[in-house]
Design an enzyme around this catalytic site. Structure first.
Site, PDB file in Angstrom:
ATOM      1  CB  SER A 110      -1.106   0.017   1.138  1.00  0.00           C
ATOM      2  OG  SER A 110      -1.935   0.890   1.018  1.00  0.00           O
ATOM      3  CG  ASP A 181      -6.927  -3.274  -3.087  1.00  0.00           C
ATOM      4  OD1 ASP A 181      -7.748  -2.606  -1.982  1.00  0.00           O
ATOM      5  OD2 ASP A 181      -5.855  -2.919  -3.290  1.00  0.00           O
ATOM      6  CG  HIS A 209      -5.790  -2.553   0.698  1.00  0.00           C
ATOM      7  ND1 HIS A 209      -5.170  -2.067  -0.461  1.00  0.00           N
ATOM      8  CD2 HIS A 209      -5.320  -1.711   1.727  1.00  0.00           C
ATOM      9  CE1 HIS A 209      -4.202  -1.144  -0.203  1.00  0.00           C
ATOM     10  NE2 HIS A 209      -4.345  -1.012   1.079  1.00  0.00           N
TER      11      HIS A 209
END
Length: 235
Positions: A110, A181, A209
């Site tokens: 991320s 995600d 995610h």
């Protein structure tokens, strides 16, 4: 066993090194004979990121790689953690050098993909400008998992332009996109905008995610990391 080549690992926003180590435990186990994964903490305390609670409520403080407190504008170079004014890329290089060992790769999740990309791009600029890497061994590859956003801007990035250069990263990379995600579109934009399609390879996992967790997906990611490293050693 001789010292293994190292991969520097950078957590997502609102997480920390301890959490990311847990999230990567299966992957680290599969790669235990090939690489040592080393996890670093971001410099800024922040609230919990997506998916952190309730599982990791005891893992405080949560951290970020970018300063947002006290100003509505995020500092794209990751600076603001001390009075020296150095950018975050240089700080991370220094953290890696203090750890020692042979660094061959970087991996981020991320927000951490922006750190990984910033290191790769900084190295690329240094080598292209014949500025050299000092005593640093050149990174051979990067891994971006569920990424979003532009690479962290290094001091050299500021010097060569306005910090918004879209030069693509040509150092080999593996990109993991989760088809479930919520930030998938941001990851696709990162992949298409900042990485050279000739040297970047995409792995789409049927996951949300988070780091890949299903056995076959983690095994596939481990093999892609081994492949990109082997290929870099032959080039």
């Amino acid at each position: 066993m001789p010292n293994l080549p190292r991969i520097a690992c950078f957590h997502g926003g609102g997480s920390n090194a301890a959490i990311y180590k847990v999230q990567c435990s299966q992957l680290a186990g599969l790669l235990k004979d090939d690489f040592e994964l080393v996890f670093f903490d971001g410099p800024f305390e922040t609230g919990p990121g997506p998916g952190i609670l309730p599982a990791f409520h005891d893992y405080t403080p949560f951290r970020s790689w970018f300063k947002v407190g006290g100003t509505p504008v995020e500092q794209s170079d990751g600076s603001g953690y001390d009075i020296m004014g150095r950018d975050g890329v240089e700080r991370v290089w220094n953290l890696m050098e203090a750890e020692g060992g042979e660094w061959v790769g970087v991996m981020g999740f991320s927000q951490g993909t922006r750190v990984a990309g910033g290191l790769l791009l900084d190295q690329q600029w240094r080598m292209a400008g014949e500025m050299g890497l000092g005593d640093r061994l050149p990174l051979r590859f990067g891994v971006c998992c569920m990424g979003a956003g532009a690479p962290m801007v290094s001091e050299i990035g500021h010097q060569i332009g306005d910090g918004s250069s879209t030069e693509r990263i040509r150092i080999p990379t593996v990109h993991v996109h989760g088809l479930k995600d919520m930030f998938l579109a941001l990851g696709q934009h990162q992949y298409a905008t900042f990485y050279d399609s000739k040297t970047a390879r995409l792995f789409e996992a049927d996951y949300h995610h988070a780091m890949p967790w299903y056995k076959h997906e983690v095994e596939r990611l481990a093999e892609l990391i081994r492949e990109v490293y082997r290929e870099s050693c032959r080039s």
